[in-house]
Design a protein around this motif. Structure first.
Motif, PDB file in Angstrom:
ATOM      1  N   GLU A   1      17.794   1.795  24.338  1.00 23.85           N
ATOM      2  CA  GLU A   1      17.032   0.590  24.320  1.00 23.85           C
ATOM      3  C   GLU A   1      16.950  -0.270  25.761  1.00 23.85           C
ATOM      4  O   GLU A   1      18.048  -0.015  26.240  1.00 23.85           O
ATOM      5  CB  GLU A   1      17.467  -0.470  23.298  1.00 23.85           C
ATOM      6  CG  GLU A   1      17.223  -0.146  21.882  1.00 23.85           C
ATOM      7  CD  GLU A   1      15.695  -0.389  21.520  1.00 23.85           C
ATOM      8  OE1 GLU A   1      15.125  -1.416  21.885  1.00 23.85           O
ATOM      9  OE2 GLU A   1      15.290   0.579  20.660  1.00 23.85           O
TER      10      GLU A   1
ATOM     11  N   GLY B   1      10.688   7.242  17.783  1.00 21.48           N
ATOM     12  CA  GLY B   1       9.864   6.680  16.732  1.00 21.48           C
ATOM     13  C   GLY B   1       9.304   5.485  16.832  1.00 21.48           C
ATOM     14  O   GLY B   1       8.687   5.326  18.059  1.00 21.48           O
ATOM     15  N   GLU B   2       9.521   4.524  16.023  1.00 18.45           N
ATOM     16  CA  GLU B   2       8.658   3.338  16.293  1.00 18.45           C
ATOM     17  C   GLU B   2       9.074   2.449  17.401  1.00 18.45           C
ATOM     18  O   GLU B   2       8.369   1.624  17.682  1.00 18.45           O
ATOM     19  CB  GLU B   2       8.556   2.638  14.738  1.00 18.45           C
ATOM     20  CG  GLU B   2       9.893   1.990  14.460  1.00 18.45           C
ATOM     21  CD  GLU B   2       9.918   1.071  13.215  1.00 18.45           C
ATOM     22  OE1 GLU B   2      11.006   0.457  13.048  1.00 18.45           O
ATOM     23  OE2 GLU B   2       8.779   0.912  12.479  1.00 18.45           O
ATOM     24  N   ARG B   3      10.253   2.686  17.937  1.00 18.04           N
ATOM     25  CA  ARG B   3      10.831   1.899  19.088  1.00 18.04           C
ATOM     26  C   ARG B   3      10.295   2.412  20.463  1.00 18.04           C
ATOM     27  O   ARG B   3      10.257   1.479  21.082  1.00 18.04           O
ATOM     28  CB  ARG B   3      12.395   2.014  18.884  1.00 18.04           C
ATOM     29  CG  ARG B   3      13.033   1.598  17.679  1.00 18.04           C
ATOM     30  CD  ARG B   3      13.034   0.136  17.379  1.00 18.04           C
ATOM     31  NE  ARG B   3      13.469  -0.820  18.436  1.00 18.04           N
ATOM     32  CZ  ARG B   3      13.181  -1.999  18.474  1.00 18.04           C
ATOM     33  NH1 ARG B   3      12.597  -2.603  17.689  1.00 18.04           N
ATOM     34  NH2 ARG B   3      13.662  -2.909  19.639  1.00 18.04           N
ATOM     35  N   LYS B   4       9.762   3.603  20.210  1.00 15.74           N
ATOM     36  CA  LYS B   4       9.470   4.140  21.435  1.00 15.74           C
ATOM     37  C   LYS B   4       8.378   3.372  22.363  1.00 15.74           C
ATOM     38  O   LYS B   4       8.395   3.262  23.572  1.00 15.74           O
ATOM     39  CB  LYS B   4       9.012   5.731  21.453  1.00 15.74           C
ATOM     40  CG  LYS B   4       8.720   6.574  22.667  1.00 15.74           C
ATOM     41  CD  LYS B   4       8.516   7.923  22.466  1.00 15.74           C
ATOM     42  CE  LYS B   4       8.457   8.746  23.600  1.00 15.74           C
ATOM     43  NZ  LYS B   4       8.257   9.997  23.337  1.00 15.74           N
ATOM     44  N   PRO B   5       7.290   2.761  21.805  1.00 12.14           N
ATOM     45  CA  PRO B   5       6.226   2.253  22.425  1.00 12.14           C
ATOM     46  C   PRO B   5       6.743   1.196  23.360  1.00 12.14           C
ATOM     47  O   PRO B   5       6.151   0.715  24.309  1.00 12.14           O
ATOM     48  CB  PRO B   5       5.119   1.709  21.484  1.00 12.14           C
ATOM     49  CG  PRO B   5       5.609   2.679  20.162  1.00 12.14           C
ATOM     50  CD  PRO B   5       7.086   2.870  20.424  1.00 12.14           C
TER      51      PRO B   5
END
Length: 519
Positions: free
Chosen positions: A495, A384-388
């Motif tokens: 993470e 999701g938004e944490r991937k980049p």
């Protein structure tokens, strides 16, 4: 020969009886005890060599290194009144070693290899000297031996001088984890320093025991790395949705290298499971998967003849001169020359570095989204938004390339860099100890690559499982067991986090051969 002490369950290795093996030396290195052969025939052989030397000295016979100087000084006669001091001077003027100090495990292996050579009974040494080496081993008193300063002929003179010095109570030892003066430790334990007889300094130092000790340790590490690389290859093949038919038994029957065939059979066993759906219609996997048995097989097929070379050197009398007490002859030669160990270690380090290179190429595929058949780039676990902002194993893969490059750089053969030394008396030397040290460095770097590859392969499998592209039926019992064993100590990376401590833990487990892999 290996036995067990039933009263203490302490493994004991007997010297002066049967041929010793690489495993026997490694057992001593890892804490086993030593004992001398008490057979009457062995004791009499030792006694005959000593008695013959004593008669020669009384008759003023000329013996190299006993009544003459050493090396180019062999034309210098030693006055009879100074003969007893000569071995002491030999030990002292060679006390110039530099570089890192051998680890206690390595130094214990040196004690074992020198004791094995002298126990052949043709070096003219006394029971007192042999028993003093046994005492060092059994009390875990380790000579402090700097690793640099040997050209591998006349043997490992400088590093072995530290063993000789310890026997007579000089220099330093490592005892209970501390570097202490030998005399202090001997006094504490009630050990009496020995006085070297005229031939004994030369007998202790003029041999190949440091390079051979390191070769024994290197061999066992390389043997395990062949198995680890095979296991990781199987994991990567599953994670990459590779083709298991590349390892077909009929295919390998037509190229009958036995080690290569063995690696292929291990891969077949590891991949014996239901095949998952594939994201690729590629008929042939890239070489780092398809040719893995051929790469690892070179190492596996080299092991039998490397063992023969190492164990023949281990069980040889490799000093000069040889004292034939049975026929009362002094045989002057060059058995201190370490060419066989030099060739073995130059060969082994090349085979091992190719393992690093193989795994490096597998990791390059596994982490590159253009080639890994749908895995996340750099094996990041973020979604999701944490991937980049997460980068997974990106830096680990850079590290793998760095360690591999350094390993490959160390494959330049040491044995071809002979130097003429000691007034051109030692005008062709083996460089065997440098080759052994190079091999250990290549092993260390390859173990680092292997640890990182094991974690990356596990991460890839876990990502496939998370995304329901793999399930329990797609992993063989052997790979399921390996995967679970890794996950006991490693939490997959979701993470970004520093992975240094994970890597160090798995390097240590690989070096201690934590997982039994193939039998």
């Amino acid at each position: 020969m290996t036995t067990n002490n039933t009263s203490t369950t302490q493994q004991t290795i007997k010297f002066g009886a049967d041929r010793l093996t690489i495993e026997d030396v490694c057992a001593i290195a890892n804490g086993a005890h030593a004992e001398m052969n008490n057979d009457a025939a062995f004791n009499e052989k030792i006694d005959r060599g000593v008695a013959f030397l004593e008669r020669l000295l009384k008759d003023e016979g000329v013996i190299y290194g006993v009544t003459t100087g050493y090396g180019d000084s062999c034309t210098v006669a030693i006055p009879p009144k100074l003969v007893d001091e000569l071995p002491l001077h030999l030990t002292r003027f060679h006390g110039c070693g530099l570089g890192e100090v051998l680890a206690p495990q390595q130094a214990r292996a040196v004690l074992a290899t020198r004791l094995c050579s002298l126990s052949q009974g043709v070096s003219g040494v006394s029971h007192e000297l042999l028993n003093q080496l046994v005492t060092l081993i059994n009390h875990d008193i380790v000579p402090r031996i700097p690793e640099e300063g040997s050209v591998g002929a006349s043997g490992d003179l400088t590093p072995l001088s530290y063993v000789a010095a310890t026997l007579i109570g000089e220099r330093d030892v490592i005892y209970k984890g501390e570097v202490r003066p030998t005399a202090e430790v001997f006094n504490e334990l009630g050990i009496t320093p020995i006085q070297l007889r005229p031939k004994e300094g030369l007998a202790l130092m003029n041999g190949t025991s440091v390079m051979t000790a390191l070769a024994c340790l290197a061999y066992k590490r390389a043997e395990y790395l062949a198995q680890m690389a095979t296991k990781i290859t199987a994991m990567v093949s599953v994670a990459m949705q590779g083709n298991d038919f590349h390892f077909d038994e009929a295919l390998f029957a037509v190229k009958p290298h036995p080690g290569q065939q063995l690696i292929a059979s291990w891969l077949r066993s590891d991949l014996q499971a239901e095949r998952p759906p594939r994201n690729s219609d590629r008929l042939q996997d890239r070489y780092s998967l398809r040719c893995a048995p051929h790469v690892i097989g070179v190492l596996q097929d080299s092991l039998p003849w490397l063992r023969q070379m190492i164990e023949n050197e281990l069980n040889s009398a490799n000093d000069n001169p040889i004292i034939d007490g049975d026929n009362e002859r002094v045989l002057h030669g060059g058995h201190f020359y370490g060419g066989h160990i030099a060739m073995a270690m130059d060969t082994l380090k090349t085979a091992v570095a190719n393992i690093a290179d193989l795994l490096d190429r597998q990791m390059a595929q596994l982490m590159d989204y253009k080639f890994n058949n749908g895995l996340p780039f750099n094996l990041t676990g973020a979604m999701g938004e944490r991937k980049p902002i997460n980068h997974g194993f990106k830096a680990v893969q850079i590290g793998i390339s760095a360690w591999t490059a350094e390993a490959l750089k160390h494959t330049m053969p040491a044995s071809v860099f002979s130097r003429s030394t000691e007034c051109h008396n030692q005008d062709k030397v083996s460089m065997g100890t440098i080759a052994s040290r190079d091999c250990l460095r290549v092993l260390q770097l390859t173990e680092q690559v292997t640890a990182a590859s094991l974690l990356a392969a596990t991460q890839a499998i876990e990502l496939r499982k998370r995304d329901e592209e793999l399930n329990a039926s797609h992993l063989s019992p052997a790979l399921t067991k390996m995967n679970e064993a890794v996950l006991e100590h490693f939490e997959p990376v979701i993470e970004d986090r520093p992975l240094e401590q994970d890597l160090r833990l798995f390097i240590d487990m690989i070096q201690h051969q934590h997982w039994p892999l193939y039998r």
